[in-house]
Design a protein around this motif. Structure first.
Motif, PDB file in Angstrom:
ATOM      1  N   LEU A  99      17.091  52.477  68.936  1.00 44.93           N
ATOM      2  CA  LEU A  99      16.224  52.295  67.793  1.00 44.93           C
ATOM      3  C   LEU A  99      16.054  50.933  67.291  1.00 44.93           C
ATOM      4  CD1 LEU A  99      14.512  53.697  65.457  1.00 44.93           C
ATOM      5  CD2 LEU A  99      16.870  53.986  64.369  1.00 44.93           C
ATOM      6  N   VAL A 100      17.096  50.360  67.127  1.00 46.06           N
ATOM      7  CA  VAL A 100      17.039  48.562  66.714  1.00 46.06           C
ATOM      8  C   VAL A 100      16.143  48.053  67.736  1.00 46.06           C
ATOM      9  CG1 VAL A 100      18.183  46.756  66.145  1.00 46.06           C
ATOM     10  CG2 VAL A 100      19.101  48.688  65.388  1.00 46.06           C
ATOM     11  N   GLU A 101      16.416  48.239  69.070  1.00 46.68           N
ATOM     12  CA  GLU A 101      15.716  47.383  69.994  1.00 46.68           C
ATOM     13  C   GLU A 101      14.142  47.662  70.100  1.00 46.68           C
ATOM     14  OE1 GLU A 101      17.885  48.706  73.224  1.00 46.68           O
ATOM     15  OE2 GLU A 101      19.547  47.010  73.059  1.00 46.68           O
ATOM     16  N   THR A 102      13.841  49.102  69.840  1.00 45.50           N
ATOM     17  CA  THR A 102      12.391  49.531  69.737  1.00 45.50           C
ATOM     18  C   THR A 102      11.768  48.764  68.412  1.00 45.50           C
ATOM     19  OG1 THR A 102      12.986  51.498  70.892  1.00 45.50           O
ATOM     20  CG2 THR A 102      10.779  51.573  69.536  1.00 45.50           C
ATOM     21  N   ALA A 103      12.465  48.683  67.313  1.00 40.82           N
ATOM     22  CA  ALA A 103      11.848  47.955  66.041  1.00 40.82           C
ATOM     23  C   ALA A 103      11.681  46.637  66.362  1.00 40.82           C
ATOM     24  CB  ALA A 103      12.863  48.341  64.980  1.00 40.82           C
ATOM     25  N   TYR A 181       7.134  48.837  57.889  1.00 43.34           N
ATOM     26  CA  TYR A 181       8.184  49.628  58.852  1.00 43.34           C
ATOM     27  C   TYR A 181       8.738  50.648  58.281  1.00 43.34           C
ATOM     28  CZ  TYR A 181       6.112  45.450  61.337  1.00 43.34           C
ATOM     29  OH  TYR A 181       5.349  44.676  62.018  1.00 43.34           O
ATOM     30  N   ILE A 182       9.051  51.734  58.791  1.00 43.42           N
ATOM     31  CA  ILE A 182      10.242  52.821  58.228  1.00 43.42           C
ATOM     32  C   ILE A 182      11.264  53.026  59.352  1.00 43.42           C
ATOM     33  CG2 ILE A 182      10.748  54.793  57.315  1.00 43.42           C
ATOM     34  CD1 ILE A 182       8.156  54.559  55.395  1.00 43.42           C
ATOM     35  N   THR A 183      12.401  53.062  59.440  1.00 39.79           N
ATOM     36  CA  THR A 183      13.290  53.232  60.344  1.00 39.79           C
ATOM     37  C   THR A 183      14.184  54.366  59.784  1.00 39.79           C
ATOM     38  OG1 THR A 183      14.787  51.709  59.911  1.00 39.79           O
ATOM     39  CG2 THR A 183      13.259  51.320  61.703  1.00 39.79           C
TER      40      THR A 183
END
Length: 277
Positions: A99-103, A181-183
């Protein structure tokens, strides 16, 4: 006095039913000695103090009862950063690194926009992104006060200054605010899933794991509500279960997100789905 070799051997016998018994014993003793595991191999004859031995025995007894290593040491590495954890927060897992890498692949290096991380827990997503994108204004949000205390501690000891904390039940405490952005890594396990009672998960906060009858309650709520909190062109990034990607994509289509795509985790399972406002 007992030596390191004596202590490791006896502790390993206590944890005989745990596959990683030897490693666990070494990690816990190294933590108490404030050394790395190389010290244990290099100095098997070393005699720890009585206090360390007593603390070690308590740790081994807790590990025997199933308490995870991360809760015993109070820390867990995530994307090469040493995060603090406790029983108010989930233990970081490799799937969330995706998830972090995609963001980070989406957010420009020089971005001066803003990002909201829902269900932040120990803050691993918000702080990891904030460290890599220092111009980004990052909000770490959680319903749990205890989780936010831990996230604030991680922000402090990792010296990431562009992350702030907000207590909120999803978007309830964020009325009128919009983000680029929302994660989120929300709870997404079914309430009746037997895995919630396993040794791996039973010590972690159920609030951060239980996603309702189908495991999709929180995911669907975020998808629906995020439409009111994303700038035009903003991106929603969600971690979900390995069998939930189809349902998440369908919900995103229902609420008219565009550019919907799913990214696999390191094991090849569909793990992170993104959509644009």
């Amino acid at each position: 006095m007992e030596t390191i070799a004596d202590l490791i051997y006896k502790a390993s016998q206590q944890l005989v039913n745990i596959a990683s018994a030897r490693l666990d014993c070494e990690v816990l003793l190294a933590e108490l000695l404030q050394q790395d595991r190389c010290f244990i191999y290099a100095h098997p004859e070393f005699q720890p103090t009585g206090k360390i031995i007593a603390d070690y025995q308590r740790m081994i007894a807790a590990r025997q009862r199933g308490l995870p290593i991360a809760y015993l040491t109070g820390k867990k590495e995530f994307l090469s950063l040493p995060f603090k954890v406790n029983r108010a927060t989930l233990i970081p897992r490799p799937e969330t690194e995706v998830l972090v890498e995609t963001a980070l692949a989406i957010i420009p290096t020089a971005s001066n926009g803003n990002l909201l991380d829902l269900c932040t827990g120990s803050g691993i997503i918000a702080i990891s992104i904030g460290q890599s994108r220092p111009g980004l204004d990052v909000i770490a949000s959680d319903i749990s006060t205890a989780a936010l205390v831990m996230a604030a501690q991680n922000r402090h000891h990792l010296a990431v200054h562009n992350v702030s904390m907000v207590q909120s039940d999803l978007f309830a405490g964020l009325a009128g605010r919009e983000f680029h952005y929302i994660t989120a890594n929300p709870p997404y396990i079914r309430s009746d899933d037997p895995c919630l009672a396993t040794a791996e998960l039973c010590h972690e906060p159920r609030l951060a794991l239980d996603g309702g009858h189908h495991g999709l309650d929180c995911l669907f709520a975020i998808i629906k509500q995020a439409r009111q909190h994303l700038h035009t062109g903003g991106v929603l990034l969600l971690e979900h279960g390995s069998t939930q990607a189809g349902s998440v994509r369908a919900c995103m289509r229902r609420y008219q997100y565009t550019h919907i795509q799913t990214i696999d985790d390191y094991a090849g399972h569909e793990r992170v789905t993104t959509g644009k406002q």
